[in-house]
Design an enzyme around this catalytic site. Sequence first.
Site, mmCIF file in Angstrom:
data_model
loop_
_atom_site.group_PDB
_atom_site.id
_atom_site.type_symbol
_atom_site.label_atom_id
_atom_site.label_comp_id
_atom_site.label_asym_id
_atom_site.label_seq_id
_atom_site.Cartn_x
_atom_site.Cartn_y
_atom_site.Cartn_z
ATOM 1 N N HIS A 36 0.822 -1.441 -0.402
ATOM 2 C CA HIS A 36 -0.009 0.132 0.156
ATOM 3 C C HIS A 36 0.740 0.996 0.108
ATOM 4 C CE1 HIS A 36 -3.623 2.602 0.851
ATOM 5 N NE2 HIS A 36 -2.494 2.653 1.603
ATOM 6 N N ASN A 60 -2.738 8.928 4.520
ATOM 7 C CA ASN A 60 -3.557 7.434 4.128
ATOM 8 C C ASN A 60 -4.164 8.001 3.727
ATOM 9 O OD1 ASN A 60 -3.843 5.204 3.413
ATOM 10 N ND2 ASN A 60 -3.647 4.404 5.663
#
Length: 94
Positions: A36, A60
């Site tokens: 990620h 994020n």
Amino acid sequence: MTNGPLTVTVDADDFQYYDSGLLQCSCYTDISEVNHDILLIGYGTMMIGECEKPYLIVRNSWTKDWGMGGDAYVTLGPSRDCGILLDPFQITLP
């Protein structure tokens, strides 16, 4: 950060359960386990008991409802940083 944010790739398995505080990943991550991309936007230290712990601030893409307004404080140190320092990437524009 002097040169702007860095893109970093992490093992996000522990990220899905984070809501606040200092995130310590549960195990060592190697380059084959990262999955990620996030932004590394800063760093700092936090007192835990009598120890000063360094951390990285990451942003994020999972909305501002995740973590602390979309950000997380990730422990900086061997085997606890979710692989953040394995493959940083920065774009330099002319």
